[in-house]
Design a protein around this motif. Structure first.
Motif, PDB file in Angstrom:
ATOM      1  N   ASP A 136      18.783   7.645 -46.138  1.00  0.00           N
ATOM      2  CA  ASP A 136      19.588   8.673 -46.794  1.00  0.00           C
ATOM      3  C   ASP A 136      21.010   8.686 -46.225  1.00  0.00           C
ATOM      4  O   ASP A 136      21.984   8.748 -46.973  1.00  0.00           O
ATOM      5  N   ALA A 137      21.127   8.599 -44.918  1.00  0.00           N
ATOM      6  CA  ALA A 137      22.449   8.588 -44.290  1.00  0.00           C
ATOM      7  C   ALA A 137      23.228   7.343 -44.699  1.00  0.00           C
ATOM      8  O   ALA A 137      24.433   7.417 -44.972  1.00  0.00           O
ATOM      9  N   ILE A 138      22.559   6.217 -44.779  1.00  0.00           N
ATOM     10  CA  ILE A 138      23.224   4.983 -45.208  1.00  0.00           C
ATOM     11  C   ILE A 138      23.738   5.133 -46.628  1.00  0.00           C
ATOM     12  O   ILE A 138      24.890   4.791 -46.926  1.00  0.00           O
ATOM     13  N   ARG A 139      22.904   5.667 -47.523  1.00  0.00           N
ATOM     14  CA  ARG A 139      23.343   5.860 -48.921  1.00  0.00           C
ATOM     15  C   ARG A 139      24.526   6.817 -48.997  1.00  0.00           C
ATOM     16  O   ARG A 139      25.456   6.609 -49.777  1.00  0.00           O
ATOM     17  N   LYS A 140      24.507   7.869 -48.200  1.00  0.00           N
ATOM     18  CA  LYS A 140      25.628   8.814 -48.189  1.00  0.00           C
ATOM     19  C   LYS A 140      26.910   8.117 -47.740  1.00  0.00           C
ATOM     20  O   LYS A 140      27.970   8.296 -48.350  1.00  0.00           O
ATOM     21  N   ALA A 141      26.811   7.352 -46.672  1.00  0.00           N
ATOM     22  CA  ALA A 141      27.994   6.650 -46.167  1.00  0.00           C
ATOM     23  C   ALA A 141      28.501   5.639 -47.197  1.00  0.00           C
ATOM     24  O   ALA A 141      29.700   5.562 -47.468  1.00  0.00           O
ATOM     25  N   GLN A 142      27.602   4.893 -47.796  1.00  0.00           N
ATOM     26  CA  GLN A 142      27.994   3.899 -48.795  1.00  0.00           C
ATOM     27  C   GLN A 142      28.654   4.538 -50.009  1.00  0.00           C
ATOM     28  O   GLN A 142      29.589   3.988 -50.577  1.00  0.00           O
ATOM     29  N   SER A 143      28.182   5.714 -50.386  1.00  0.00           N
ATOM     30  CA  SER A 143      28.686   6.354 -51.609  1.00  0.00           C
ATOM     31  C   SER A 143      30.142   6.783 -51.495  1.00  0.00           C
ATOM     32  O   SER A 143      30.786   7.036 -52.518  1.00  0.00           O
ATOM     33  N   THR A 144      30.696   6.860 -50.297  1.00  0.00           N
ATOM     34  CA  THR A 144      32.102   7.252 -50.137  1.00  0.00           C
ATOM     35  C   THR A 144      33.039   6.053 -50.092  1.00  0.00           C
ATOM     36  O   THR A 144      34.258   6.223 -50.128  1.00  0.00           O
ATOM     37  N   LEU A 145      32.485   4.860 -50.013  1.00  0.00           N
ATOM     38  CA  LEU A 145      33.327   3.667 -49.902  1.00  0.00           C
ATOM     39  C   LEU A 145      34.226   3.467 -51.120  1.00  0.00           C
ATOM     40  O   LEU A 145      35.393   3.105 -50.980  1.00  0.00           O
ATOM     41  N   GLY A 146      33.681   3.686 -52.297  1.00  0.00           N
ATOM     42  CA  GLY A 146      34.456   3.465 -53.525  1.00  0.00           C
ATOM     43  C   GLY A 146      35.730   4.269 -53.559  1.00  0.00           C
ATOM     44  O   GLY A 146      36.795   3.759 -53.931  1.00  0.00           O
ATOM     45  N   ALA A 147      35.653   5.536 -53.183  1.00  0.00           N
ATOM     46  CA  ALA A 147      36.845   6.385 -53.185  1.00  0.00           C
ATOM     47  C   ALA A 147      37.871   5.887 -52.179  1.00  0.00           C
ATOM     48  O   ALA A 147      39.079   5.884 -52.455  1.00  0.00           O
ATOM     49  N   GLN A 148      37.398   5.449 -51.023  1.00  0.00           N
ATOM     50  CA  GLN A 148      38.320   4.929 -50.012  1.00  0.00           C
ATOM     51  C   GLN A 148      39.008   3.655 -50.492  1.00  0.00           C
ATOM     52  O   GLN A 148      40.222   3.490 -50.328  1.00  0.00           O
ATOM     53  N   VAL A 149      38.239   2.760 -51.081  1.00  0.00           N
ATOM     54  CA  VAL A 149      38.792   1.500 -51.575  1.00  0.00           C
ATOM     55  C   VAL A 149      39.772   1.764 -52.712  1.00  0.00           C
ATOM     56  O   VAL A 149      40.857   1.187 -52.754  1.00  0.00           O
ATOM     57  N   THR A 150      39.404   2.655 -53.616  1.00  0.00           N
ATOM     58  CA  THR A 150      40.288   2.986 -54.735  1.00  0.00           C
ATOM     59  C   THR A 150      41.603   3.566 -54.237  1.00  0.00           C
ATOM     60  O   THR A 150      42.684   3.163 -54.698  1.00  0.00           O
ATOM     61  N   GLU A 151      41.529   4.476 -53.291  1.00  0.00           N
ATOM     62  CA  GLU A 151      42.750   5.073 -52.745  1.00  0.00           C
ATOM     63  C   GLU A 151      43.635   4.018 -52.082  1.00  0.00           C
ATOM     64  O   GLU A 151      44.848   3.984 -52.285  1.00  0.00           O
ATOM     65  N   LEU A 152      43.023   3.148 -51.329  1.00  0.00           N
ATOM     66  CA  LEU A 152      43.770   2.089 -50.656  1.00  0.00           C
ATOM     67  C   LEU A 152      44.410   1.144 -51.675  1.00  0.00           C
ATOM     68  O   LEU A 152      45.577   0.755 -51.534  1.00  0.00           O
ATOM     69  N   MET A 153      43.666   0.794 -52.698  1.00  0.00           N
ATOM     70  CA  MET A 153      44.214  -0.082 -53.736  1.00  0.00           C
ATOM     71  C   MET A 153      45.375   0.586 -54.455  1.00  0.00           C
ATOM     72  O   MET A 153      46.372  -0.073 -54.777  1.00  0.00           O
ATOM     73  N   GLN A 154      45.268   1.869 -54.730  1.00  0.00           N
ATOM     74  CA  GLN A 154      46.363   2.578 -55.389  1.00  0.00           C
ATOM     75  C   GLN A 154      47.613   2.574 -54.527  1.00  0.00           C
ATOM     76  O   GLN A 154      48.720   2.458 -55.031  1.00  0.00           O
TER      77      GLN A 154
END
Length: 142
Positions: free
Chosen positions: A73-91
């Motif tokens: 569960d903790a792994i899934r929670k951590a993974q689920s925030t990666l997309g937002a971080q990557v998107t912000e960085l790409m922007q």
């Protein structure tokens, strides 16, 4: 004509530099999440792979199935925030390339969806799952 080619070459060089910086920044991205009231702490890298796992002494009192479920569960929670971080960085780095940003964001969302609240409730108690299975097995025994 020559000046236009020089401008185009400079733009291509600048874009290549920004994508190289993006690549380096992406390698440094990580996400951390906790579970079981802080007894479990996980960190995943940009690829979603587990890079660190910390357990407190509190896990010693947890049943194995519960501990495993809480770690996942903790792994899934951590993974689920990666997309937002990557998107912000790409922007920040290549904001004009909206198509690439959208594709990457969609890939992260598909690969690492937000944890389902129903899944979280399934592992909410430390005794419930195995106890109910044991009870069923006991009742079936002659």
């Amino acid at each position: 004509m020559e000046r236009q080619i020089d401008q185009w070459a400079a733009q291509v060089h600048d874009k290549a530099r920004r994508y190289q910086e993006l690549k380096e920044d992406l390698a440094a991205i990580s996400s951390t999440a906790t579970a079981a009231n802080g007894a479990i702490k996980v960190t995943v890298g940009a690829s979603g792979l587990l890079t660190n796992l910390e357990l407190t002494e509190d896990v010693r009192t947890m049943r194995a199935h519960y501990l495993a479920a809480q770690i996942m569960d903790a792994i899934r929670k951590a993974q689920s925030t990666l997309g937002a971080q990557v998107t912000e960085l790409m922007q920040q780095r290549v904001g004009e390339d909206t198509q690439s940003i959208a594709v990457v964001a969609a890939n992260y969302a598909r690969q690492f969806p937000q944890p389902d609240e129903q899944d979280e409730g399934r592992v909410a108690d430390n005794d419930g799952i195995l106890d109910s299975l044991r009870g069923s097995a006991t009742r079936r025994s002659p």
